[in-house]
Structure formats: structure tokens, C-alpha cells
Design an enzyme around this catalytic site. Structure first.
Site, mmCIF file in Angstrom:
data_model
loop_
_atom_site.group_PDB
_atom_site.id
_atom_site.type_symbol
_atom_site.label_atom_id
_atom_site.label_comp_id
_atom_site.label_asym_id
_atom_site.label_seq_id
_atom_site.Cartn_x
_atom_site.Cartn_y
_atom_site.Cartn_z
ATOM 1 N N LEU A 65 -15.159 38.871 -12.158
ATOM 2 C CA LEU A 65 -14.656 40.042 -11.403
ATOM 3 C C LEU A 65 -15.578 41.145 -12.053
ATOM 4 O O LEU A 65 -16.221 41.043 -13.092
ATOM 5 C CB LEU A 65 -13.229 40.358 -12.135
ATOM 6 N N ASP A 66 -15.933 42.051 -11.024
ATOM 7 C CA ASP A 66 -16.790 43.293 -11.169
ATOM 8 C C ASP A 66 -16.241 43.921 -12.810
ATOM 9 O O ASP A 66 -15.042 44.108 -12.943
ATOM 10 C CB ASP A 66 -16.978 44.226 -10.223
ATOM 11 N N GLU A 67 -17.395 44.796 -13.375
ATOM 12 C CA GLU A 67 -16.941 45.549 -14.653
ATOM 13 C C GLU A 67 -15.834 46.209 -14.439
ATOM 14 O O GLU A 67 -15.066 46.530 -15.034
ATOM 15 C CB GLU A 67 -18.309 46.283 -14.843
ATOM 16 N N HIS A 126 -19.344 40.808 -5.017
ATOM 17 C CA HIS A 126 -18.805 42.088 -4.408
ATOM 18 C C HIS A 126 -18.113 41.966 -2.972
ATOM 19 O O HIS A 126 -18.208 42.935 -2.341
ATOM 20 C CB HIS A 126 -19.968 43.254 -4.255
ATOM 21 N N LYS A 173 -15.566 44.729 -1.890
ATOM 22 C CA LYS A 173 -16.358 46.061 -1.795
ATOM 23 C C LYS A 173 -17.140 46.217 -0.585
ATOM 24 O O LYS A 173 -17.253 47.163 0.131
ATOM 25 C CB LYS A 173 -17.108 46.264 -3.097
#
Ligand code: URA
Length: 250
Positions: free
Chosen positions: A117-119, A200, A203
Site C-alpha cells: 500500500l502507498d505510504e 498507484h 489513484k
């Protein structure tokens, strides 16, 4: 309960020496584990055991190290409620890594994240030391649904929902990517289900549909939902029912 040295419970439940059990569960080298036991720091089924070579049936064995309770597990399967501000990496570059949120024995067992998962993404992150399990969950062939709660910057309109459901073209993808499901929860909140896990992806898809992700939370993988009572930053073992839910549709 301690069992005689030479008996076998079944083909799959061979007895194991206590130092080996501790080593397999991430408590250090065999030598370090023998020392832990000899120093009286280990109890099994509620009683201190100071003999590192005492044998036990490992599966489900309840033991404690320095008073902290553990259960033997041949493989480690766990979930973490990932907070924002953590990278899913053993060598994080700009933020702390999620591995800081796990106890040392799990790090020693070399648990890995199931995808990343992204930060700034929060929510359900699975980890395991079982390579096949990880592979099955991240492999595009298995199409495991991942459900995200997306807070968008602008109100979400029907055209955007239609684009996400029908498919949006991302720059480096050969074909449009479509959400397996997309529903509006409120004016700016979407519930989006994807069966791939590209970089991503949420997004980029939301941007391609003409909006922007302001906050992203993964709320389920397969049929396994992030439990409401698991606070951010906390982890828990997956039990048999959780593991079964993973393979049933969301
Ligand atoms: N899609 C994203 O864009 N980010 C994540 O962290 C997960 C899915």
C-alpha cells in the site's frame, strides 16, 4: 503438556524440542533459544520449562517468553491496520517502515507484505511467511478482489462512476483497466473493487476518470474485511475463518 520422548502423535504432529520450537517461531538462533529456556524465561502450557530439549507436539502449543503469550504456528498469517505515514518496505526511504509495527519474532520469521500500500494509504495489509499464499493473493490470475474506500477531492458524478466501471486508459497500460465494482457511498466517497494490484492503480484510475484521490483506505481483501475493532497500527493473527474468508468473494 509434556509428552514422552519417542512417541509420535500423528504423521503431521511429530514432537519437537523446545529450542527448535522457539527458533522456528522467531526467538533467535538455536543457541539463543536454549539460553532463554535455561534461564527460566520460557513457560509451556502455563509452567516454566527449563529443559531446552523437552519435546512437545508443536501445533497450537501455548507458550510464553518473558511472560508474553504465544501460540505455535507453522506458518505466520497476519493482518495489520496500516496507518498513514508508513512505507511497505524493509528498507524504507522517506518514512518509517510498517515492519516497525510488528514484534521482533515476526521480523525474524521474515514475514513479507502481501503486495504494497502507498505510504499515505491506510487499512488492511496482510503479511505472511508463506510464499505460496502471498503469490496466490497477488497473482493477477487469481483475481482476488481488493476493496478500497476512496475519498475524492471533488464530488463524484455518474460519468466518473461509468468510466471507472467501463474502464479507463492509463498511460503505461496496453488496455483500459476497469473496476470490478464501483459504488458511490456519499458525495465524495466511493467504494471501488479492483482485481489487479498495479502501481498507484486506484489513484491513477480515479485521476483518469477526472477526479483526484484525497484519502485511500483498503477495507477488504477477498471476503475478509478490516475488523472495526482493530485500531490503526495494530496487528492480529488470521484465524482459520479469516483465511477461508480471503478466498470467498467480497
Ligand atoms: N492503489 C493506489 O493508488 N494506492 C494504494 O496504496 C493501493 C491501491
Amino acid at each position: 503438556m509434556r509428552i514422552g520422548y519417542h512417541c509420535r502423535l500423528s504423521r503431521t504432529q511429530t514432537l519437537m524440542q523446545l529450542d527448535r520450537i522457539l527458533h522456528s517461531q522467531g526467538f533467535g538462533t538455536r543457541k539463543a533459544c536454549r539460553a532463554l529456556v535455561r534461564h527460566g524465561r520460557v513457560s509451556v502450557n502455563g509452567a516454566v520449562c527449563a529443559d531446552p530439549f523437552a519435546e512437545f507436539a508443536p501445533e497450537g502449543l501455548a507458550f510464553a517468553v518473558d511472560g508474553e503469550a504465544w501460540t505455535y504456528r507453522e506458518r505466520a498469517y497476519l493482518m495489520l491496520h496500516k496507518p498513514a505515514g508508513y512505507e511497505c518496505s524493509r528498507a524504507p526511504k522517506h518514512h518509517p517502515g510498517i515492519f516497525e509495527l510488528l514484534p521482533e519474532p515476526l521480523l525474524n520469521r521474515d514475514v513479507q507484505t502481501v503486495g504494497r500500500l502507498d505510504e499515505d494509504t491506510t487499512g488492511l495489509l496482510l503479511l505472511s511467511d508463506d510464499g505460496q499464499f502471498i503469490h496466490k493473493l497477488i497473482s493477477p490470475r487469481h483475481k482476488t478482489p481488493k476493496v478500497y474506500e476512496v475519498t475524492a477531492k471533488h464530488p463524484v458524478d455518474d460519468t466518473q462512476i461509468a468510466a471507472l466501471t467501463k474502464g479507463v486508459q492509463l498511460h503505461d497500460e496496453p488496455a483500459p483497466l476497469a473496476a470490478a465494482a464501483c459504488e458511490r457511498v456519499s458525495e465524495r466517497v466511493l467504494r471501488l473493487t479492483l482485481t489487479e494490484g498495479k502501481y498507484h492503480q486506484v489513484k491513477r484510475m480515479v485521476a483518469a476518470a477526472g477526479n483526484r484521490v484525497e484519502a485511500l483506505k483498503r477495507i477488504a481483501v477477498g471476503g475478509l474485511a478490516l475488523p472495526e475493532d482493530l485500531p490503526e497500527g495494530e496487528w492480529r493473527w488470521l484465524d482459520a475463518a479469516d483465511l477461508a474468508r480471503l478466498w470467498t468473494p467480497a
